[in-house]
Scaffold this active site. Structure first.
Site, PDB file in Angstrom:
ATOM      1  N   ASP A 168       0.791  -1.056   0.051  1.00 41.00           N
ATOM      2  CA  ASP A 168      -0.080   0.044   0.065  1.00 41.00           C
ATOM      3  C   ASP A 168       0.883   1.293  -0.256  1.00 41.00           C
ATOM      4  O   ASP A 168       0.439   2.199  -0.620  1.00 41.00           O
ATOM      5  CB  ASP A 168      -1.060   0.236   1.182  1.00 41.00           C
ATOM      6  CG  ASP A 168      -1.836  -1.232   1.372  1.00 41.00           C
ATOM      7  OD1 ASP A 168      -2.233  -1.536   0.223  1.00 41.00           O
ATOM      8  OD2 ASP A 168      -2.045  -1.698   2.036  1.00 41.00           O
ATOM      9  N   HIS A 195      -5.472  -3.681   5.369  1.00 41.34           N
ATOM     10  CA  HIS A 195      -5.183  -3.958   4.014  1.00 41.34           C
ATOM     11  C   HIS A 195      -6.440  -4.672   3.148  1.00 41.34           C
ATOM     12  O   HIS A 195      -6.329  -5.686   2.885  1.00 41.34           O
ATOM     13  CB  HIS A 195      -3.914  -5.083   3.840  1.00 41.34           C
ATOM     14  CG  HIS A 195      -3.447  -5.290   2.325  1.00 41.34           C
ATOM     15  ND1 HIS A 195      -2.892  -4.268   1.782  1.00 41.34           N
ATOM     16  CD2 HIS A 195      -3.450  -6.477   1.847  1.00 41.34           C
ATOM     17  CE1 HIS A 195      -2.644  -5.009   0.526  1.00 41.34           C
ATOM     18  NE2 HIS A 195      -3.143  -6.305   0.491  1.00 41.34           N
TER      19      HIS A 195
HETATM   20  N1  LIG Z   1      -0.275  -8.630   1.698  1.00 32.77           N
HETATM   21  C1  LIG Z   1      -0.221  -8.136   0.366  1.00 32.77           C
HETATM   22  O1  LIG Z   1      -0.311  -6.799  -0.028  1.00 32.77           O
HETATM   23  C2  LIG Z   1      -0.843  -9.240  -0.612  1.00 32.77           C
HETATM   24  C3  LIG Z   1      -0.921 -10.280  -0.431  1.00 32.77           C
HETATM   25  N2  LIG Z   1      -1.393 -11.214  -1.341  1.00 32.77           N
HETATM   26  C4  LIG Z   1      -2.125 -12.761  -1.023  1.00 32.77           C
HETATM   27  O2  LIG Z   1      -0.802 -13.339  -1.109  1.00 32.77           O
HETATM   28  C5  LIG Z   1      -1.282 -14.861  -1.245  1.00 32.77           C
HETATM   29  C6  LIG Z   1      -0.537 -15.541  -2.157  1.00 32.77           C
HETATM   30  O3  LIG Z   1      -0.855 -14.871  -3.443  1.00 32.77           O
HETATM   31  P1  LIG Z   1      -0.084 -15.703  -4.907  1.00 32.77           P
HETATM   32  O4  LIG Z   1       1.214 -15.871  -4.617  1.00 32.77           O
HETATM   33  O5  LIG Z   1      -0.319 -14.767  -6.077  1.00 32.77           O
HETATM   34  O6  LIG Z   1      -0.691 -16.972  -4.925  1.00 32.77           O
HETATM   35  P2  LIG Z   1      -0.327 -18.355  -5.727  1.00 32.77           P
HETATM   36  O7  LIG Z   1      -1.514 -19.238  -5.968  1.00 32.77           O
HETATM   37  O8  LIG Z   1       0.547 -18.081  -7.044  1.00 32.77           O
HETATM   38  O9  LIG Z   1       0.991 -18.982  -4.748  1.00 32.77           O
HETATM   39  C7  LIG Z   1       0.293 -19.480  -3.340  1.00 32.77           C
HETATM   40  C8  LIG Z   1       1.051 -20.709  -3.147  1.00 32.77           C
HETATM   41  O10 LIG Z   1       0.738 -21.085  -1.859  1.00 32.77           O
HETATM   42  C9  LIG Z   1       0.881 -22.542  -1.953  1.00 32.77           C
HETATM   43  N3  LIG Z   1       0.355 -23.099  -0.649  1.00 32.77           N
HETATM   44  C10 LIG Z   1      -1.219 -23.424  -0.657  1.00 32.77           C
HETATM   45  N4  LIG Z   1      -1.394 -23.731   0.399  1.00 32.77           N
HETATM   46  C11 LIG Z   1      -0.079 -23.897   1.133  1.00 32.77           C
HETATM   47  C12 LIG Z   1       0.079 -24.647   2.325  1.00 32.77           C
HETATM   48  N5  LIG Z   1      -0.661 -25.319   3.271  1.00 32.77           N
HETATM   49  N6  LIG Z   1       1.335 -24.740   2.759  1.00 32.77           N
HETATM   50  C13 LIG Z   1       2.470 -24.303   1.638  1.00 32.77           C
HETATM   51  N7  LIG Z   1       2.084 -23.751   0.444  1.00 32.77           N
HETATM   52  C14 LIG Z   1       0.931 -23.565   0.444  1.00 32.77           C
HETATM   53  C15 LIG Z   1       0.443 -22.968  -3.331  1.00 32.77           C
HETATM   54  O11 LIG Z   1       0.833 -24.108  -3.530  1.00 32.77           O
HETATM   55  C16 LIG Z   1       1.084 -21.805  -4.063  1.00 32.77           C
HETATM   56  O12 LIG Z   1       2.148 -22.296  -4.832  1.00 32.77           O
HETATM   57  C17 LIG Z   1      -2.860 -14.661  -1.547  1.00 32.77           C
HETATM   58  O13 LIG Z   1      -3.730 -15.032  -0.482  1.00 32.77           O
HETATM   59  C18 LIG Z   1      -3.020 -13.178  -2.026  1.00 32.77           C
HETATM   60  O14 LIG Z   1      -4.237 -12.620  -1.850  1.00 32.77           O
HETATM   61  C19 LIG Z   1      -1.119 -10.834  -2.773  1.00 32.77           C
HETATM   62  C20 LIG Z   1      -0.766  -9.513  -2.953  1.00 32.77           C
HETATM   63  C21 LIG Z   1      -0.483  -8.535  -2.008  1.00 32.77           C
HETATM   64  O1  LIG Z   2      -5.562  -7.327  -4.391  1.00 32.56           O
HETATM   65  C1  LIG Z   2      -5.361  -8.557  -3.894  1.00 32.56           C
HETATM   66  O2  LIG Z   2      -6.236  -9.316  -3.746  1.00 32.56           O
HETATM   67  C2  LIG Z   2      -3.921  -8.730  -3.669  1.00 32.56           C
HETATM   68  C3  LIG Z   2      -3.358  -7.441  -2.850  1.00 32.56           C
HETATM   69  O3  LIG Z   2      -3.670  -7.684  -1.567  1.00 32.56           O
HETATM   70  C4  LIG Z   2      -2.846  -6.333  -3.382  1.00 32.56           C
HETATM   71  O4  LIG Z   2      -2.629  -6.419  -4.340  1.00 32.56           O
HETATM   72  O5  LIG Z   2      -3.024  -5.371  -2.476  1.00 32.56           O
END
Ligand SMILES: NC(=O)C1=CN([C@@H]2O[C@H](COP(=O)(O)OP(=O)(O)OC[C@H]3O[C@@H](n4cnc5c(N)ncnc54)[C@H](O)[C@@H]3O)[C@@H](O)[C@H]2O)C=CC1
Ligand SMILES: O=C([O-])CC(=O)C(=O)O
Length: 334
Positions: A168, A195
């Site tokens: 953010d 967030h």
């Molecule tokens: N805090 C923030 O600002 C942001 C948070 N996110 C969040 O981050 C998370 C991940 O996003 P991406 O990497 O794009 O998703 P993705 O689906 O590409 O990767 C997630 C990974 O987690 C793994 N996974 C699922 N369950 C698991 C477990 N029990 N143990 C170990 N690994 C496990 C999957 O196998 C996968 O490789 C989402 O919840 C998304 O909303 C995304 C962007 C910004």
């Molecule tokens: O928008 C989403 O779901 C992933 C996230 O938290 C971000 O990009 O800030």
């Protein structure tokens, strides 16, 4: 006799012996985040865990000639998760499903709450002193889930639990620079609250651009609050922000390690167990925090707000309270 370069490499290894674990390292965020951590000289021992793919990512990264040793772990091997976590200094959690167009972050709760819960149980058992950086959404609820799990295991240290909200802040820096035609690397915007959508409050009144027109400001605030949607829409079903998030996660992880090392004045925003609105029943809130050898050294007050920002804060608090309660109830129902 060691060469100058070798001496420098050796001394940096000895001075910065940090073990870091990424849970969800095979995913869209996990892979580039692991790459950036491999390039961080404060990290000497990098452990990557995922349900699938972590070993491949680890082998790939292990060819990069930086000081850290990288190892992949999988659930198929005995004690894969606990070995990935054992005595680590920092755990980053990007494990879980991302959004698709039309979904809110809260829609991810149904799947991600359990994933984060189970990983927090493992972290409590194998790395009770580690800093835990929660990336998985919805952060407003997953951070309270981790806190409740750690409490139930008797190892909760509020100074070492962080919801990663850095994305953010970096969006705010970029977007404000686009509007004001300034250098984005020099822009600092305090973003407080939580967030998701209206819980994200960029404090434009505290920047040097406080005299921006109301229309321009409104548009800017909306873009910062809903920047995640922009990426979800553009990726069109293939997920949400991964590369900017990896940068944000690596930046925040580096700040926590800098604090551990005893560097001074390391300040980053984060969603943490905070005294700021506890009297109103809101136990977690994002604001700038100073990081030190034991984790959070100081939670900064939010400072003076404009009347518009005060209104936004009231709306934020209503939503945040519900999001936090949802996480707490989830653990209680287990
Ligand atoms: N805090 C923030 O600002 C942001 C948070 N996110 C969040 O981050 C998370 C991940 O996003 P991406 O990497 O794009 O998703 P993705 O689906 O590409 O990767 C997630 C990974 O987690 C793994 N996974 C699922 N369950 C698991 C477990 N029990 N143990 C170990 N690994 C496990 C999957 O196998 C996968 O490789 C989402 O919840 C998304 O909303 C995304 C962007 C910004
Ligand atoms: O928008 C989403 O779901 C992933 C996230 O938290 C971000 O990009 O800030």
């Amino acid at each position: 006799m060691l060469s100058r370069v070798a001496r420098r490499a050796f001394s940096s290894t000895v001075a910065n012996p940090y073990k870091v674990t990424v849970l969800g390292a095979g995913g869209g965020i996990g892979q580039p985040l692991s790459l950036l951590l491999k390039l961080n000289h404060k990290v000497t021992d990098l452990r990557l865990y995922d349900l699938k793919g972590a070993k491949g990512v680890a082998t790939d990264l292990s060819h990069i000639p930086t000081n850290s040793v990288v190892k992949g772990f999988s659930p198929e091997e005995p004690d894969g998760l606990s070995n990935a976590l054992k005595d680590t200094d920092m755990v980053l959690i990007p494990a879980g499903v991302p959004r698709k167009p039309g979904m809110t972050r809260d829609d991810l709760f149904a799947i991600n709450a359990s994933i984060v819960h189970d990983l927090a149980v493992a972290a409590a058992e194998s790395a009770p002193n580690a800093a835990i950086l929660v990336i998985s959404n919805p952060v407003n609820s997953t951070v309270p889930i981790v806190a409740q799990v750690l409490k139930s295991k008797g190892v909760y240290n509020p100074k070492k639990l962080f919801g990663v909200t850095t994305l953010d802040s970096i969006r705010a820096s970029r977007f404000i620079s686009e509007v004001e035609h300034t250098d984005p690397t020099q822009e600092r915007v305090n973003v407080i609250g939580g967030h998701s959508g209206i819980t994200i409050i960029p404090l434009i009144s505290q920047t040097t651009h406080k005299l921006m027109s109301d229309d321009k400001k409104q548009e800017l605030i909306h873009r910062i609050q809903f920047g995640g949607d922009e990426v979800v829409k553009a990726k069109n079903g293939a997920g949400s922000a991964t590369l900017s998030m990896a940068h944000a996660g690596a930046k925040f992880a580096n700040a926590v390690l800098s604090g551990f090392k005893g560097e001074r004045d390391v300040i980053e925003p984060s969603f943490v167990d905070s005294p700021l609105f506890k009297s109103e029943g809101i136990d977690f809130f994002a604001s700038p925090v100073t990081l030190g050898p034991d984790g959070i050294e100081k939670i900064h007050p939010i400072g003076e707000l404009s009347s518009q920002e005060e209104e936004m804060l009231e709306k934020c608090k209503e939503t945040l309270k519900k999001n936090i309660e949802k996480g707490v109830s989830f653990v209680a129902s287990k």
